[in-house]
Design an enzyme around this catalytic site. Structure first.
Site, PDB file in Angstrom:
ATOM      1  N   ARG A  58     -26.997  -2.791  57.155  1.00 56.54           N
ATOM      2  CA  ARG A  58     -25.847  -2.723  56.522  1.00 56.54           C
ATOM      3  C   ARG A  58     -25.857  -1.762  54.872  1.00 56.54           C
ATOM      4  NH1 ARG A  58     -21.422  -6.479  57.868  1.00 56.54           N
ATOM      5  NH2 ARG A  58     -21.001  -6.081  60.261  1.00 56.54           N
ATOM      6  N   ASP A 111     -21.784   4.671  63.302  1.00 56.71           N
ATOM      7  CA  ASP A 111     -21.309   3.620  64.144  1.00 56.71           C
ATOM      8  C   ASP A 111     -21.491   2.691  65.087  1.00 56.71           C
ATOM      9  OD1 ASP A 111     -18.609   1.448  64.796  1.00 56.71           O
ATOM     10  OD2 ASP A 111     -19.035   1.101  63.186  1.00 56.71           O
ATOM     11  N   ARG A 128     -15.689   7.867  50.388  1.00 58.43           N
ATOM     12  CA  ARG A 128     -14.745   6.906  51.392  1.00 58.43           C
ATOM     13  C   ARG A 128     -13.723   6.833  50.558  1.00 58.43           C
ATOM     14  NH1 ARG A 128     -14.489   3.538  55.046  1.00 58.43           N
ATOM     15  NH2 ARG A 128     -12.968   3.986  54.899  1.00 58.43           N
ATOM     16  N   TYR A 163     -15.994  -4.139  73.166  1.00 61.62           N
ATOM     17  CA  TYR A 163     -14.858  -4.289  72.358  1.00 61.62           C
ATOM     18  C   TYR A 163     -14.097  -3.326  72.355  1.00 61.62           C
ATOM     19  CZ  TYR A 163     -16.922  -4.745  67.043  1.00 61.62           C
ATOM     20  OH  TYR A 163     -17.418  -5.526  66.257  1.00 61.62           O
ATOM     21  N   ARG A 201     -20.166  -0.157  51.717  1.00 57.94           N
ATOM     22  CA  ARG A 201     -19.193  -0.107  50.746  1.00 57.94           C
ATOM     23  C   ARG A 201     -19.752  -1.685  49.450  1.00 57.94           C
ATOM     24  NH1 ARG A 201     -14.694  -3.599  54.756  1.00 57.94           N
ATOM     25  NH2 ARG A 201     -16.402  -3.792  55.502  1.00 57.94           N
TER      26      ARG A 201
END
Length: 368
Positions: free
Chosen positions: A32, A82, A45, A160, A36
């Site tokens: 990652r 992703d 974003r 998931y 963010r």
């Protein structure tokens, strides 16, 4: 043979490590590393949602390059995408809820609902946007560092699809129920996911990816018996089938929390590198893979990133001393978090560079 579409690679350190070659220092990248915690990522974003960035090759390329531009010490880029693009390609709706994470409005809770899952998948049609992003990024990297492609592993993707998101702390009750109650259907679903993952990874290499990582983020929620039946065979199959098409592509498997499975993964699979989290001592991990020549990756506790340069230096030195400077890729034991700072990433990268270079040099001098 070099790919004429792309510039010659200037920094092949991580690829040399994957091949087992002796290196002058330890390579470093961060899971990652595009995310963010970067203000430039937040700017992107601000106008678009998460999956719009993933589906737009120009934007995916832009954010992939952001940490490479900011931190010249990184030894690899990883394409911005992703793991849940696979369920999306298989016809399931996935939303990314701000502050909450992935959400499946209509999860596959019963085997009878598998009819909603599209299979086989036209990989090129459904995931071409990822392949386009990889090719574009390779071109714009201009050979600075290798580009990593990735996919989620079948069990993690299955969890998931069944749980519907919000997995952390959930106990995985819905997904595990399938494994205990619907064994045949579970294997069928996992096989569908595996076939899709294999095609997806092969497509990424065709598009320009130079290294692949398979994330089994939730394998640590399974017992050793369940891991052996529902994770291990599919992880082994993925590497085998990808290597049949691209025998020289280096592959990393990160089965988070499944330290008990390291020896079997090392002995049975064709992954070149095994990633580990912070819950196992590096020396113990080395013992688990002894005799297999596997490279290890990891395993800094991400919490160290909040502690400042002095602590990061101390922990990096401890980590590299324990792993050794060879057959090792420095990384966190999981990914960067939104509340982490730019300085923490810069400190970690520079610390790995400085300490591994010194330790490698000291070892050479002792041998002389």
């Amino acid at each position: 043979m070099s790919d004429q579409r792309f510039a010659e690679l200037k920094n092949d350190l991580i690829l040399r490590v994957c091949r087992g070659e002796k290196v002058e220092r330890t390579p470093v990248w961060i899971m990652r590393q595009a995310g963010r915690y970067l203000p430039e990522f937040k700017e992107v974003r601000a106008d678009v949602d998460f999956f719009t960035v993933c589906r737009n090759p120009e934007l995916a390329c832009k954010v992939t390059l952001q940490p490479i531009d900011r931190f010249p010490g990184l030894d690899a880029a990883i394409i911005f995408s992703d793991i849940l693009v696979i369920p999306q390609a298989m016809g399931l709706e996935v939303q990314m809820i701000p502050g909450k994470g992935p959400h499946f409005p209509d999860p596959v809770r019963e085997p009878s609902e598998m009819s909603r899952v599209k299979y086989p998948v036209d990989i090129k049609k459904e995931l071409q946007y990822v392949f386009d992003a990889i090719t574009l990024t390779r071109q714009r990297l201009e050979g600075r560092v290798p580009l990593i492609g990735f996919s989620g592993a079948p069990w993690t993707l299955l969890s998931y699809c069944i749980e519907g998101g919000g997995i952390s702390g959930s106990g995985m009750n819905h997904a595990k129920l399938w494994l205990y109650k619907y064994k045949e259907e579970s294997h069928r679903f996992l096989k569908m996911l595996t076939d899709t993952v294999v095609g997806y990874l092969i497509g990424q290499v065709d598009a320009g990816a130079q290294l692949l990582q398979v994330f089994d983020s939730w394998s640590g929620d399974l017992s050793p018996d369940l891991f052996d039946e529902y994770c291990l065979p599919y992880l082994v199959d993925i590497a085998k089938r990808v290597k049949e098409v691209h025998p020289t592509i280096p592959m990393i498997c990160f089965a988070k929390g499944s330290n008990f499975g390291l020896t079997k993964l090392a002995q049975l699979s064709q992954y070149d590198v095994l990633g580990i989290d912070w819950t196992i001592e590096p020396k113990v991990a080395r013992e688990f893979v002894a005799g297999t020549n596997k490279v290890l990756q990891g395993n800094m506790d991400p919490a160290v990133m909040f502690a400042g340069q002095e602590v990061i230096d101390r922990e990096v030195e401890r980590m590299i001393n324990s792993f050794g400077t060879q057959r090792y890729i420095a990384n966190l034991g999981h990914g960067m978090q939104p509340s982490m700072t730019i300085d923490s990433a810069a400190n970690f990268i520079s610390s790995v560079h400085n300490i591994s270079t010194r330790l490698a040099s000291e070892k050479v001098n002792k041998q002389e």
